[in-house]
Design an enzyme around this catalytic site. Sequence first.
Site, PDB file in Angstrom:
ATOM      1  CG  HIS A  49      -1.892  -1.103   0.735  1.00 18.45           C
ATOM      2  ND1 HIS A  49      -1.561  -2.469   2.111  1.00 18.45           N
ATOM      3  CD2 HIS A  49      -2.657  -1.318   0.734  1.00 18.45           C
ATOM      4  CE1 HIS A  49      -3.472  -3.100   2.101  1.00 18.45           C
ATOM      5  NE2 HIS A  49      -3.200  -2.835   0.606  1.00 18.45           N
ATOM      6  CG  ASP A  52       1.932  -1.385   3.628  1.00 18.74           C
ATOM      7  OD1 ASP A  52       1.092  -1.597   4.686  1.00 18.74           O
ATOM      8  OD2 ASP A  52       0.761  -1.981   2.440  1.00 18.74           O
ATOM      9  CD  GLU A 174      -8.222  -6.893  -4.323  1.00 21.59           C
ATOM     10  OE1 GLU A 174      -7.091  -6.053  -3.837  1.00 21.59           O
ATOM     11  OE2 GLU A 174      -7.940  -8.065  -3.355  1.00 21.59           O
ATOM     12  CD  GLU A 210      -8.242 -11.824  -1.720  1.00 18.80           C
ATOM     13  OE1 GLU A 210      -7.271 -10.518  -1.755  1.00 18.80           O
ATOM     14  OE2 GLU A 210      -8.912 -11.630  -0.151  1.00 18.80           O
ATOM     15  CG  HIS A 213     -12.189 -10.040  -2.807  1.00 17.52           C
ATOM     16  ND1 HIS A 213     -11.533  -8.661  -2.737  1.00 17.52           N
ATOM     17  CD2 HIS A 213     -11.454 -10.110  -1.020  1.00 17.52           C
ATOM     18  CE1 HIS A 213     -10.997  -8.413  -1.612  1.00 17.52           C
ATOM     19  NE2 HIS A 213     -11.278  -9.434  -0.995  1.00 17.52           N
ATOM     20  CG  ASP A 248     -12.095 -10.910   2.551  1.00 13.56           C
ATOM     21  OD1 ASP A 248     -10.931 -11.992   2.174  1.00 13.56           O
ATOM     22  OD2 ASP A 248     -11.321  -9.527   2.197  1.00 13.56           O
ATOM     23  CG  ASP A 250      -8.154 -12.337   3.384  1.00  9.38           C
ATOM     24  OD1 ASP A 250      -8.692 -12.119   2.571  1.00  9.38           O
ATOM     25  OD2 ASP A 250      -8.051 -11.020   4.119  1.00  9.38           O
TER      26      ASP A 250
HETATM   27  C1  XUL Z   1      -9.135  -6.423   1.326  1.00 13.71           C
HETATM   28  C2  XUL Z   1      -7.883  -6.839   0.748  1.00 13.71           C
HETATM   29  C3  XUL Z   1      -6.556  -5.690   0.733  1.00 13.71           C
HETATM   30  C4  XUL Z   1      -6.035  -5.380  -1.229  1.00 13.71           C
HETATM   31  C5  XUL Z   1      -5.283  -4.803  -1.434  1.00 13.71           C
HETATM   32  O1  XUL Z   1     -10.280  -7.254   1.402  1.00 13.71           O
HETATM   33  O2  XUL Z   1      -7.559  -7.352  -0.292  1.00 13.71           O
HETATM   34  O3  XUL Z   1      -5.837  -6.625   1.469  1.00 13.71           O
HETATM   35  O4  XUL Z   1      -5.726  -6.805  -1.659  1.00 13.71           O
HETATM   36  O5  XUL Z   1      -5.658  -3.720  -0.471  1.00 13.71           O
HETATM   37 MN    MN Z   2      -6.635  -8.867  -1.830  1.00 17.87          MN
END
Ligand code: XUL
Ligand code: MN
Length: 344
Positions: A49, A52, A174, A210, A213, A248, A250
Amino acid sequence: MPQNYKFCFGPWNISEGWDPYGPTTRPPQTFDWKLGELKKLGFDAMMFHDDDAVPDIDSKSESQIRKETRELKKKLDGEGIAAEMVAPRLWFSPNTIDGAYTSNNPKHRQYAIDRSLRTIDIAKILGTDLIVLWLAREGTYVRESKNPRRSVDLLVEAMDKMLAHDKRIRLAIEPKPNEPMDHAYVPTIGHALAIAQLTQDSKRVGALIESAHCILAGLDPSDEIAFAMSFDKLWSLHLNDQNGLKYDQDKPFGSTNLRSAFDQVRVMEQNKYGRNGEYVCFDVHPFRTTKPEHWLAHLDNSRRTFLKLVQKARTYNESKAKQMIAERNYQALDQYVIEHLLGK
Ligand code: XUL
Ligand code: MN
């Protein structure tokens, strides 16, 4: 020649276990420590980011931002690690409470655009042309609070400004259907690729998928991957996993649905994902229960599972499967996939 993959993760993927119901469960680590661990794990690149790359970015001048970015670039070069992408973090600031590019406040929309242009400057110094737009707060909690048609215009306007700022950058949207919003304006890959067509230079607007998502949108990640690749617009991937329709998660790649993970890898193999230098990124988080000494396992495990599934895709008996398809014996095909994944 079979595809060799390049791997990547972001500093946020070594997270500290915070959730809305409780504080962190692991102590914070420095960026340098994370970079060292990424290198030790044998990953090739880091994703960023904007903050970051340059912490506390809003309080810094343009020249300070450039200076710190050049220092970071030196550090990355020293370790032989590439920067895969930079994404503006447009969801933390008090200026993005009501959204960024689609905020109802014109000053806040301008803030979002200015910050995105700084992100592009950072990417340029870090040697990447890829800008990722996770449109976190571009949507609504209250449907009537924004005009959806106008929001599309505002998103296109913002992307046009970014495309004009630097003619070499590419924007990878994204999509995510919800969280933090109730409903997002760009929930799926279809929406991302459609909105790309409205911009001044649609060739430079593509997508990042992703897995989690897609699942949150009720879609199959491998179909979404194939769809984006049909347009040559899959410029990055965040592989992970997700157990149904909830927050979400992850989770490590393949940890909930191994067959779906296999299908994602197979579609990547079939369409030669990575042939233009695209990375395989794992947007995964440690479980809250993870102890600091096991802190990196979710990243290493995701890559191990990925590589094992690459072997499964490469040893899948295509002619046997073709025969079953010709006979419309999908019952046998279904069992073949299961037994192939289970192994001997
Ligand atoms: C949020 C997500 C973020 C993006 C980058 O769900 O996936 O981490 O990948 O901003
Ligand atoms: Mn992501």
